[in-house]
Design a protein around this motif. Structure first.
Motif, PDB file in Angstrom:
ATOM      1  N   VAL A  35       0.743  -1.206  -0.081  1.00 39.93           N
ATOM      2  CA  VAL A  35      -0.057   0.131   0.069  1.00 39.93           C
ATOM      3  C   VAL A  35       0.796   1.230  -0.015  1.00 39.93           C
ATOM      4  O   VAL A  35       0.150   2.320  -0.024  1.00 39.93           O
ATOM      5  CB  VAL A  35      -0.941  -0.040   1.185  1.00 39.93           C
ATOM      6  N   SER A  36       2.254   1.248  -0.030  1.00 37.52           N
ATOM      7  CA  SER A  36       2.995   2.245  -0.085  1.00 37.52           C
ATOM      8  C   SER A  36       3.056   2.812  -1.524  1.00 37.52           C
ATOM      9  O   SER A  36       2.853   1.897  -2.150  1.00 37.52           O
ATOM     10  CB  SER A  36       4.480   1.883   0.516  1.00 37.52           C
ATOM     11  N   PRO A  37       3.420   4.027  -1.747  1.00 37.33           N
ATOM     12  CA  PRO A  37       3.739   4.407  -3.058  1.00 37.33           C
ATOM     13  C   PRO A  37       4.793   3.717  -3.929  1.00 37.33           C
ATOM     14  O   PRO A  37       4.425   3.351  -4.914  1.00 37.33           O
ATOM     15  CB  PRO A  37       4.299   5.937  -2.946  1.00 37.33           C
ATOM     16  N   ALA A  38       5.676   3.170  -3.251  1.00 40.13           N
ATOM     17  CA  ALA A  38       6.527   2.254  -4.124  1.00 40.13           C
ATOM     18  C   ALA A  38       6.035   0.900  -4.368  1.00 40.13           C
ATOM     19  O   ALA A  38       6.125   0.283  -5.497  1.00 40.13           O
ATOM     20  CB  ALA A  38       7.899   2.112  -3.276  1.00 40.13           C
ATOM     21  N   GLY A  39       5.176   0.293  -3.570  1.00 38.45           N
ATOM     22  CA  GLY A  39       4.414  -0.580  -3.593  1.00 38.45           C
ATOM     23  C   GLY A  39       3.256  -0.767  -4.686  1.00 38.45           C
ATOM     24  O   GLY A  39       3.312  -1.751  -5.502  1.00 38.45           O
ATOM     25  N   ILE A  40       2.643   0.375  -4.680  1.00 36.90           N
ATOM     26  CA  ILE A  40       1.677   0.561  -5.815  1.00 36.90           C
ATOM     27  C   ILE A  40       2.490   0.858  -7.274  1.00 36.90           C
ATOM     28  O   ILE A  40       1.719   0.241  -8.182  1.00 36.90           O
ATOM     29  CB  ILE A  40       0.925   1.872  -5.259  1.00 36.90           C
ATOM     30  N   ALA A  41       3.654   1.581  -7.328  1.00 37.88           N
ATOM     31  CA  ALA A  41       4.371   1.686  -8.464  1.00 37.88           C
ATOM     32  C   ALA A  41       4.894   0.406  -8.972  1.00 37.88           C
ATOM     33  O   ALA A  41       4.743   0.098 -10.181  1.00 37.88           O
ATOM     34  CB  ALA A  41       5.384   2.678  -8.179  1.00 37.88           C
ATOM     35  N   ASP A  42       5.197  -0.379  -7.869  1.00 36.77           N
ATOM     36  CA  ASP A  42       5.564  -1.940  -8.407  1.00 36.77           C
ATOM     37  C   ASP A  42       4.639  -2.499  -8.943  1.00 36.77           C
ATOM     38  O   ASP A  42       4.697  -3.263  -9.910  1.00 36.77           O
ATOM     39  CB  ASP A  42       6.371  -2.707  -7.201  1.00 36.77           C
ATOM     40  N   SER A  43       3.321  -2.589  -8.293  1.00 38.69           N
ATOM     41  CA  SER A  43       2.096  -3.114  -8.892  1.00 38.69           C
ATOM     42  C   SER A  43       1.772  -2.850 -10.245  1.00 38.69           C
ATOM     43  O   SER A  43       1.217  -3.483 -11.333  1.00 38.69           O
ATOM     44  CB  SER A  43       0.935  -2.931  -8.104  1.00 38.69           C
ATOM     45  N   ILE A  44       1.799  -1.563 -10.547  1.00 41.75           N
ATOM     46  CA  ILE A  44       1.491  -0.771 -11.797  1.00 41.75           C
ATOM     47  C   ILE A  44       2.290  -1.288 -12.870  1.00 41.75           C
ATOM     48  O   ILE A  44       2.305  -1.647 -13.874  1.00 41.75           O
ATOM     49  CB  ILE A  44       1.293   0.801 -11.554  1.00 41.75           C
ATOM     50  N   THR A  45       3.639  -1.228 -12.442  1.00 40.77           N
ATOM     51  CA  THR A  45       4.712  -1.753 -13.369  1.00 40.77           C
ATOM     52  C   THR A  45       4.664  -3.116 -13.605  1.00 40.77           C
ATOM     53  O   THR A  45       4.798  -3.419 -14.960  1.00 40.77           O
ATOM     54  CB  THR A  45       6.214  -1.313 -12.891  1.00 40.77           C
ATOM     55  N   GLU A  46       4.509  -3.929 -12.839  1.00 40.10           N
ATOM     56  CA  GLU A  46       3.977  -5.462 -13.114  1.00 40.10           C
ATOM     57  C   GLU A  46       2.767  -5.483 -13.912  1.00 40.10           C
ATOM     58  O   GLU A  46       2.888  -6.397 -15.019  1.00 40.10           O
ATOM     59  CB  GLU A  46       3.817  -6.151 -11.861  1.00 40.10           C
ATOM     60  N   LEU A  47       1.758  -4.970 -13.646  1.00 36.60           N
ATOM     61  CA  LEU A  47       0.819  -5.028 -14.490  1.00 36.60           C
ATOM     62  C   LEU A  47       0.878  -4.515 -15.879  1.00 36.60           C
ATOM     63  O   LEU A  47       0.627  -5.157 -16.926  1.00 36.60           O
ATOM     64  CB  LEU A  47      -0.513  -4.083 -13.850  1.00 36.60           C
ATOM     65  N   ALA A  48       1.749  -3.285 -16.181  1.00 35.84           N
ATOM     66  CA  ALA A  48       1.904  -2.853 -17.574  1.00 35.84           C
ATOM     67  C   ALA A  48       2.786  -3.962 -18.081  1.00 35.84           C
ATOM     68  O   ALA A  48       2.736  -4.171 -19.262  1.00 35.84           O
ATOM     69  CB  ALA A  48       2.636  -1.810 -17.251  1.00 35.84           C
ATOM     70  N   THR A  49       3.852  -4.468 -17.441  1.00 30.64           N
ATOM     71  CA  THR A  49       4.521  -5.696 -18.257  1.00 30.64           C
ATOM     72  C   THR A  49       3.686  -6.748 -18.658  1.00 30.64           C
ATOM     73  O   THR A  49       3.939  -7.339 -19.754  1.00 30.64           O
ATOM     74  CB  THR A  49       5.666  -6.147 -17.131  1.00 30.64           C
ATOM     75  N   THR A  50       2.982  -7.001 -17.655  1.00 33.63           N
ATOM     76  CA  THR A  50       2.152  -8.221 -17.980  1.00 33.63           C
ATOM     77  C   THR A  50       1.153  -7.974 -19.227  1.00 33.63           C
ATOM     78  O   THR A  50       0.862  -8.872 -20.035  1.00 33.63           O
ATOM     79  CB  THR A  50       0.978  -8.609 -16.543  1.00 33.63           C
ATOM     80  N   ALA A  51       0.533  -6.693 -19.117  1.00 39.25           N
ATOM     81  CA  ALA A  51      -0.358  -6.477 -20.122  1.00 39.25           C
ATOM     82  C   ALA A  51       0.570  -6.242 -21.700  1.00 39.25           C
ATOM     83  O   ALA A  51      -0.163  -6.679 -22.625  1.00 39.25           O
ATOM     84  CB  ALA A  51      -0.819  -4.947 -20.203  1.00 39.25           C
ATOM     85  N   LYS A  52       1.817  -5.956 -21.534  1.00 35.31           N
ATOM     86  CA  LYS A  52       2.568  -5.728 -22.755  1.00 35.31           C
ATOM     87  C   LYS A  52       2.964  -7.200 -23.516  1.00 35.31           C
ATOM     88  O   LYS A  52       2.758  -7.703 -24.389  1.00 35.31           O
ATOM     89  CB  LYS A  52       3.902  -4.958 -22.328  1.00 35.31           C
ATOM     90  N   GLU A  53       3.333  -8.323 -22.430  1.00 34.33           N
ATOM     91  CA  GLU A  53       3.507  -9.464 -22.760  1.00 34.33           C
ATOM     92  C   GLU A  53       2.307 -10.281 -23.570  1.00 34.33           C
ATOM     93  O   GLU A  53       2.290 -10.973 -24.157  1.00 34.33           O
ATOM     94  CB  GLU A  53       4.063 -10.054 -21.457  1.00 34.33           C
ATOM     95  N   LEU A  54       1.061  -9.984 -22.791  1.00 35.98           N
ATOM     96  CA  LEU A  54      -0.223 -10.335 -23.067  1.00 35.98           C
ATOM     97  C   LEU A  54      -0.520  -9.739 -24.474  1.00 35.98           C
ATOM     98  O   LEU A  54      -0.957 -10.725 -25.510  1.00 35.98           O
ATOM     99  CB  LEU A  54      -1.449 -10.004 -22.453  1.00 35.98           C
ATOM    100  N   GLY A  55      -0.204  -8.700 -24.764  1.00 37.13           N
ATOM    101  CA  GLY A  55      -0.475  -7.873 -26.235  1.00 37.13           C
ATOM    102  C   GLY A  55       0.513  -8.491 -27.203  1.00 37.13           C
ATOM    103  O   GLY A  55       0.095  -9.000 -28.135  1.00 37.13           O
ATOM    104  N   GLU A  56       1.852  -8.895 -26.749  1.00 39.97           N
ATOM    105  CA  GLU A  56       2.962  -9.343 -27.888  1.00 39.97           C
ATOM    106  C   GLU A  56       2.249 -10.940 -28.180  1.00 39.97           C
ATOM    107  O   GLU A  56       2.402 -11.439 -29.317  1.00 39.97           O
ATOM    108  CB  GLU A  56       4.298  -9.559 -27.241  1.00 39.97           C
ATOM    109  N   THR A  57       1.872 -11.568 -27.160  1.00 35.44           N
ATOM    110  CA  THR A  57       1.460 -13.101 -27.271  1.00 35.44           C
ATOM    111  C   THR A  57       0.320 -12.992 -28.057  1.00 35.44           C
ATOM    112  O   THR A  57       0.139 -13.854 -29.030  1.00 35.44           O
ATOM    113  CB  THR A  57       1.039 -13.653 -26.030  1.00 35.44           C
ATOM    114  N   PHE A  58      -0.820 -11.803 -27.970  1.00 32.59           N
ATOM    115  CA  PHE A  58      -1.896 -11.757 -28.908  1.00 32.59           C
ATOM    116  C   PHE A  58      -1.724 -11.531 -30.424  1.00 32.59           C
ATOM    117  O   PHE A  58      -1.969 -12.090 -31.202  1.00 32.59           O
ATOM    118  CB  PHE A  58      -2.782 -10.911 -28.186  1.00 32.59           C
ATOM    119  N   ARG A  59      -0.524 -10.915 -30.481  1.00 31.73           N
ATOM    120  CA  ARG A  59      -0.295 -10.247 -31.761  1.00 31.73           C
ATOM    121  C   ARG A  59       0.274 -11.339 -32.544  1.00 31.73           C
ATOM    122  O   ARG A  59       0.093 -11.817 -33.871  1.00 31.73           O
ATOM    123  CB  ARG A  59       0.670  -8.882 -31.802  1.00 31.73           C
ATOM    124  N   ALA A  60       1.192 -12.147 -31.799  1.00 36.80           N
ATOM    125  CA  ALA A  60       1.916 -13.394 -32.556  1.00 36.80           C
ATOM    126  C   ALA A  60       0.751 -14.454 -32.917  1.00 36.80           C
ATOM    127  O   ALA A  60       0.979 -14.986 -33.797  1.00 36.80           O
ATOM    128  CB  ALA A  60       3.001 -13.971 -31.429  1.00 36.80           C
TER     129      ALA A  60
END
Length: 113
Positions: A35-60
């Motif tokens: 719940v700290s700002p660093a933890g929230i930033a880590d969660s958002i970064t992880e979510l963005a990375t997962t979404a990017k990987e999902l998009g790449e998999t979908f495009r492939a």
């Protein structure tokens, strides 16, 4: 002897309590980090990375499916070349027939103007 027994019980209870406090501290530390700002930033970064990987998999996957559909539904290069050659031969035959009969030329764009 009684004193030694109670000292042993006290040491045992102390060890158990310290273990439970350590586990609770780890849990609270994880929650506090989440719940700290660093933890929230880590969660958002992880979510963005997962979404990017999902998009790449979908495009492939889309590219694979498109290639499979293209191969299954469209004619091959040889068939396309043969069809183009047949069309050109038919046009040439139509032009010859029109020239011989003096009739309509399908390739003459100015015929009706």
């Amino acid at each position: 002897m009684k004193r030694l027994f109670w000292i042993g019980v006290g040491v045992g209870v102390t060890v158990l309590v310290l273990r439970q406090v350590g586990r609770l501290n780890n849990t609270v530390g994880r929650v506090a980090h989440a719940v700290s700002p660093a933890g929230i930033a880590d969660s958002i970064t992880e979510l963005a990375t997962t979404a990017k990987e999902l998009g790449e998999t979908f495009r492939a996957s889309m590219a694979e499916n498109e290639a499979a559909l293209t191969a299954a539904l469209l004619p091959s290069e040889e068939e396309q070349a043969r069809a183009a050659r047949v069309r050109e031969e038919r046009r040439a035959a139509d032009r010859r027939a029109a020239a011989e009969s003096g009739g309509y030329d399908p390739d003459d764009e100015n015929e009706f103007f």
